[in-house]
Structures are given as structure tokens and as C-alpha cells.
Design a protein around this motif. Structure first.
Motif, PDB file in Angstrom:
ATOM      1  N   LYS A   1       0.834  -1.213   0.000  1.00  0.00           N
ATOM      2  CA  LYS A   1       0.000   0.000   0.000  1.00  0.00           C
ATOM      3  C   LYS A   1       0.873   1.270   0.000  1.00  0.00           C
ATOM      4  O   LYS A   1       0.658   2.173  -0.797  1.00  0.00           O
ATOM      5  N   VAL A   2       1.877   1.294   0.854  1.00  0.00           N
ATOM      6  CA  VAL A   2       2.675   2.531   0.910  1.00  0.00           C
ATOM      7  C   VAL A   2       3.526   2.703  -0.339  1.00  0.00           C
ATOM      8  O   VAL A   2       3.786   3.822  -0.772  1.00  0.00           O
ATOM      9  N   GLU A   3       3.926   1.593  -0.947  1.00  0.00           N
ATOM     10  CA  GLU A   3       4.704   1.721  -2.180  1.00  0.00           C
ATOM     11  C   GLU A   3       3.835   2.302  -3.293  1.00  0.00           C
ATOM     12  O   GLU A   3       4.257   3.165  -4.055  1.00  0.00           O
ATOM     13  N   GLN A   4       2.597   1.848  -3.326  1.00  0.00           N
ATOM     14  CA  GLN A   4       1.677   2.346  -4.344  1.00  0.00           C
ATOM     15  C   GLN A   4       1.396   3.841  -4.150  1.00  0.00           C
ATOM     16  O   GLN A   4       1.333   4.604  -5.107  1.00  0.00           O
ATOM     17  N   GLN A   5       1.258   4.227  -2.888  1.00  0.00           N
ATOM     18  CA  GLN A   5       1.028   5.661  -2.618  1.00  0.00           C
ATOM     19  C   GLN A   5       2.216   6.498  -3.087  1.00  0.00           C
ATOM     20  O   GLN A   5       2.066   7.568  -3.656  1.00  0.00           O
TER      21      GLN A   5
ATOM     22  N   PRO B   1       7.446  -0.925 -15.472  1.00  0.00           N
ATOM     23  CA  PRO B   1       6.548  -2.068 -15.240  1.00  0.00           C
ATOM     24  C   PRO B   1       5.522  -1.848 -14.142  1.00  0.00           C
ATOM     25  O   PRO B   1       5.605  -2.399 -13.061  1.00  0.00           O
ATOM     26  N   VAL B   2       4.553  -1.003 -14.454  1.00  0.00           N
ATOM     27  CA  VAL B   2       3.492  -0.717 -13.491  1.00  0.00           C
ATOM     28  C   VAL B   2       2.151  -0.880 -14.195  1.00  0.00           C
ATOM     29  O   VAL B   2       1.982  -0.416 -15.315  1.00  0.00           O
ATOM     30  N   THR B   3       1.214  -1.558 -13.571  1.00  0.00           N
ATOM     31  CA  THR B   3      -0.144  -1.668 -14.133  1.00  0.00           C
ATOM     32  C   THR B   3      -1.139  -1.277 -13.055  1.00  0.00           C
ATOM     33  O   THR B   3      -1.031  -1.760 -11.925  1.00  0.00           O
ATOM     34  N   ASN B   4      -2.079  -0.449 -13.414  1.00  0.00           N
ATOM     35  CA  ASN B   4      -3.096   0.033 -12.469  1.00  0.00           C
ATOM     36  C   ASN B   4      -2.505   0.478 -11.144  1.00  0.00           C
ATOM     37  O   ASN B   4      -2.996   0.138 -10.075  1.00  0.00           O
ATOM     38  N   GLY B   5      -1.423   1.213 -11.226  1.00  0.00           N
ATOM     39  CA  GLY B   5      -0.833   1.750  -9.994  1.00  0.00           C
ATOM     40  C   GLY B   5      -0.012   0.758  -9.193  1.00  0.00           C
ATOM     41  O   GLY B   5       0.512   1.104  -8.153  1.00  0.00           O
TER      42      GLY B   5
END
Ligand SMILES: Nc1nc2c(ncn2[C@@H]2O[C@H](COP(=O)(O)OP(=O)(O)OP(=O)(O)O)[C@@H](O)[C@H]2O)c(=O)[nH]1
Ligand SMILES: [Mg+2]
Length: 471
Positions: free
Chosen positions: A273-277, A299-303
Motif C-alpha cells: 500500500k505505501v509503495e503504491q502511494q 513495469p506498473v499496471t493500475n498503480g
């Protein structure tokens, strides 16, 4: 009146971006504005149909106007038409001829598009002539230059698409010298560098001496902004590393009986979660969207990163040493370390840290020691997880810092570069782990000199400025 006051009363500098169609004129302006919103960009001729203005300012004080112009499409017809007018009115100056041309052009004239460009060129102080260096010096460029140089305005040639054909530049310079154009600049609007942007303003400065002071203000201001932007990005990544390194999941004897998610799962969810933020925040700091990440083939998909941080094989993917003891655990998907006083449980026990802890140790690590003795456990993200977090956020940060704001489908780098960990990585992480109260930002934390050392060193490493840091 001082020189700078005198300059402030001058009219704004008008800089027009001109060139053949589809060479990246609108892209250049987007990149300078750091905005994906300006104009329309497409890999097709005739995308920009009208002159559009943007203003560069320093603290709300406008310094120069940038004008995007439609591309010159039919240089041959334009040249022939102007030659014809010249032949008819031998006594007129070239500028008068061009003025005459734009004044008398009919709305549906085939050269209407070209007339819009020439009208704007006549109103300009400086021209930025954009060239797609992948193309040879075709006749259309020669004819275009024959017309543009009639206006007798300083021209700075911008070599675009340089990353794709660096060998072509020397030849292009030779051709341009024939037209007395010696001021050139490599500015790839897709592979951005602040240095190139700065050199652009400096070139304008040398050509338009009257606006020297105002342009210097612009250079200093843009440099300051760029530094702040990169610093904010790096600081955001540090905040992520800190929040994960200082985070602890506690397992009590009683909680083990609950059907809820295990502490390992909770820890994994927290890290994801924090990495995505952080990813999301970095994109907005640099005014990009998830679409840009896709375009850059990050290489990121949908956040989410495509490769989950706890996936087996992640360490190898990020070039980490899978042979080391810590790495072996994470390669198996553990990503968890049991902590006692900043040491992993195994190491602490071996050192007798629990059994023989003195008062000072107890005071500092009391909670962990008490927790361990009472059968509770603190669980933290292990070093390998922190390493992967650091490396991929650094990778993303570097990519965003080098990305121009021009929409673009080709990718320059789609593999992990050789990013490395900071020299003092272990020392910095161990300092964070020993200070779990740093997990949330606070004034006390931010003013703590030890915290500041960790933060500054990580920021410097993220921005590849490690040698510049004085400890
Ligand atoms: N690879 C690469 N592509 C670029 C670069 N600059 C622009 N492009 C691409 O080139 C195409 C044309 O860019 P535009 O900015 O629309 O070009 P323009 O000169 O404004 O075109 P017109 O308005 O039609 O005259 C777009 O697909 C851009 O993404 C660059 O430096 N490198
Ligand atoms: Mg355009």
C-alpha cells in the motif's frame, strides 16, 4: 534607472517555435511548460492548425511568450510564391514582401497555413527552428530556410529526436552554416534534461542582449524549481523507505489465535500500500499520469508494480545478490525479519542481547525485549525488501526526471538500469530500525540531527549526488 529596472519596462520577449510539420514544435513547448495539457501532439502532419501562446514567468512576472505555430507543409509552393512577389516588386525589402504576403492572403488560400506562420515570425524577436534530425537535409528544409531567413530574426536551431540519430548532427550543422545559422542546440523533447533547457535560455540571452537580466532571472528561477522538484521526489521516496523500515507489526500470543490476517500478511499489505502511494505521489510531483508510466514501459499496471515486491525472483530482477543470507529469505518470499533492538532476532540472541541486556540497552529497546520475553514478536520488513523498494523507486524517479512532457510511444529504456544502493545503506537502515518512532513524520523527527543525516544521505543517493554530501 538601473539596468535591471530598465529591462523590466521592456516589452515581453516573443519567441516563436517554427519548422516543418511533425518535427516536435508542440512537444518542445509542452516539455518547457512541464505540462501535458498544452496543444495537441500527434504523429501526423498538420496537427497544430493555429498559433498558440504560452508564457514563461518568474513568480507571476511574465518573462517571455512562447508561440507554437502550425508546421510549414508546402515549402516549395511558399518559396515559389515569395520569389514571384520578389520578382514583381524589386524595390521592396524582403520583410515588406513577407508583410505584403500575409496581409493579402485569402482565407481559403492553399498557403493560408504558411501565412499564419510567417505572420507570427514577423512579430517575433527570436525563432526556434525545430528539426527532426532523423531526416536528411531535404529540399523542403532548404526552401523553408530561404524564406525564414528573409525576416532577419535570430534563429536558434533545435535538433530534436537526437537520441535516435546522434550522428546526423554534424551534417546538419554544415548545412545550416550555409544560411549563416550557427546557433544550435540539442534538445530532445522526449528525453528531457534540465541542462538542455538552461542552455536554450542562455542561447536566447546571447542573441537578445536587451533581455539579458530578465532571462537570467528566468534561468535562476527555473533552476530553483527544477532542484525543488527533484528534491521533493527524492524526499517522497525517503519517506517511503522510512515508513517501511520503521514499521513494526506486533504478534501477541493471543492474537495468534485470531482468524485475522497474519502479521506477515498485514506487513505485506502495508508495504504494498505505501509503495503504491509513493508511486502515485511521484507521478503527481512531476505532473505525469499513469498513462506516462505505461508509455515509458515502467513495469506498473493500475498503480501497482507488475512484479509484486514479495514475488519469488524479485531480488534477481533488481540485480540484488541472491547469495547473501538476507536475500535468500526474501527470494523465498519471506520478506520478514524478527527484530530485537534493531538486530534480527537470531543475531540478537547470539550476542546475548536479551539475556545480558544492561539498563541502557533495556531503556532503548525495552519494548522489543519485553515483547520477546513475553512471547510477543515484532515483525519488520527485512533488508532485502527495503533494498527492492529503494531500487525501484529510484528507477522510477530517474525515469520521471528524464521524461519530457511530450506524448510519445517509443521507449528508450525498458530494463532496470544499474541502480545501486547507497554506500552507507546498512548504516542508514540500521539507524532507521532503531528509531521506530520515526515511522510517522513529526517536527521532532524532522529536526532530529540523526534523522536529518539519514534523510540527506538517502536523498543524495537517489539523486546520484552522494559525493556532494558532507557528513
Ligand atoms: N522519439 C521522439 N519523438 C518525438 C520527439 N518530439 C516529438 N516527438 C513525437 O513526434 C510527433 C510529432 O510531435 P508534435 O509535437 O505534434 O510535432 P509538431 O511539430 O508540433 O507537429 P505539427 O503541429 O503537425 O506541425 C509526436 O508523435 C511526438 O510524440 C522526440 O524528441 N523524440
Ligand atoms: Mg504542433
Amino acid at each position: 534607472m538601473s539596468a535591471s529596472e530598465l529591462q523590466e519596462t521592456l516589452p515581453l520577449l516573443n519567441v516563436s517555435v517554427v519548422g516543418h510539420t511533425n518535427t516536435g514544435k508542440t512537444s518542445l513547448i509542452r516539455t518547457l511548460l512541464r505540462s501535458t495539457q498544452f496543444g495537441i501532439i500527434e504523429d501526423a502532419a498538420g496537427t497544430t492548425r493555429h498559433v498558440e501562446q504560452a508564457t514563461l514567468a518568474v513568480d507571476n512576472q511574465p518573462i517571455l511568450n512562447l508561440y507554437d505555430t502550425p508546421g510549414l507543409e508546402d515549402s516549395r509552393a511558399l518559396y515559389a510564391h515569395i520569389r514571384n512577389l520578389q520578382a514583381k516588386s524589386k524595390s521592396m525589402s524582403p520583410v515588406q514582401i513577407l508583410k505584403n504576403f500575409v496581409e493579402h492572403i485569402a482565407i481559403d488560400d492553399p498557403l493560408e497555413q504558411e501565412a499564419k506562420v510567417i505572420r507570427q515570425v514577423l512579430r517575433s524577436d527570436v525563432l526556434l527552428y525545430i528539426i527532426d534530425v532523423r531526416e536528411p537535409f531535404l529540399e523542403k528544409y532548404r526552401l523553408e530556410l530561404n524564406v525564414l531567413t528573409l525576416v532577419a530574426r535570430p534563429i536558434i536551431t533545435i535538433f530534436n529526436f537526437t537520441a535516435e540519430n546522434p550522428q546526423a548532427l554534424a551534417k546538419w550543422r554544415e548545412h545550416l552554416a550555409v544560411y549563416n545559422i550557427h546557433t544550435t542546440l540539442e534538445f530532445d523533447t522526449v528525453a528531457y534534461s534540465f541542462e538542455a533547457e538552461k542552455r536554450l535560455y542562455q542561447k536566447i540571452q546571447t542573441l537578445v542582449d536587451t533581455h539579458y537580466v530578465a532571462l537570467q532571472k528566468l534561468i535562476d528561477y527555473r533552476a530553483k524549481l527544477w532542484k525543488q522538484l527533484c528534491h521533493s521526489g527524492a524526499k517522497r521516496v525517503v519517506e517511503l523507505i522510512v515508513s517501511v523500515a520503521c514499521h513494526r507489526e506486533i504478534t501477541t500470543e493471543s492474537s495468534k489465535l485470531l482468524p485475522d490476517a497474519s502479521p506477515e500478511e498485514r506487513l505485506h499489505d502495508f508495504v504494498r500500500k505505501v509503495e503504491q502511494q509513493c508511486l502515485h505521489d511521484l507521478l503527481s510531483i512531476f505532473s505525469f499520469s499513469e498513462k506516462d508510466v505505461e508509455i515509458q514501459k515502467i513495469p506498473v499496471t493500475n498503480g501497482h508494480w507488475e512484479l509484486d515486491i514479495f514475488a519469488p525472483g524479485i531480488l534477481k530482477a533488481y540485480g540484488l545478490d541472491v547469495g547473501s543470507a538476507a536475500a535468500k529469505g526474501a527470494a523465498a518470499g519471506a520478506g520478514i525479519d524478527l527484530m530485537v533492538g534493531g538486530l534480527s532476532l537470531g543475531a540478537a540472541t547470539a550476542l546475548g542481547a536479551i539475556a545480558g541486556a544492561g539498563w541502557s540497552t533495556f531503556k532503548r529497546y525495552g519494548d522489543e525485549i519485553k515483547a520477546t520475553i513475553s512471547g510477543n514478536k515484532f515483525q519488520c520488513a527485512d533488508d532485502a525488501t527495503l533494498q527492492v523498494l529503494y531500487l525501484r523507486q529510484k528507477y522510477l524517479l530517474q525515469k520521471l526526471m528524464q521524461r519530457g512532457h511530450a506524448a510519445h510511444t517509443k521507449v528508450r529504456v525498458d530494463k532496470m538500469d544499474n541502480e545501486k544502493l547507497p554506500d552507507s545503506w546498512s548504516k542508514l537502515i540500521s539507524m532507521l530500525r532503531q528509531n521506530p518512532m520515526w515511522v510517522v513524520p513529526s517536527i521532532a523527527r524532522n529536526n532530529n540531527p540523526h534523522y536529518q543525516v539519514v534523510e540527506n544521505q538517502l536523498i543524495a543517493a537517489l539523486l546520484d549526488q552522494e559525493n556532494a554530501v558532507i557528513n
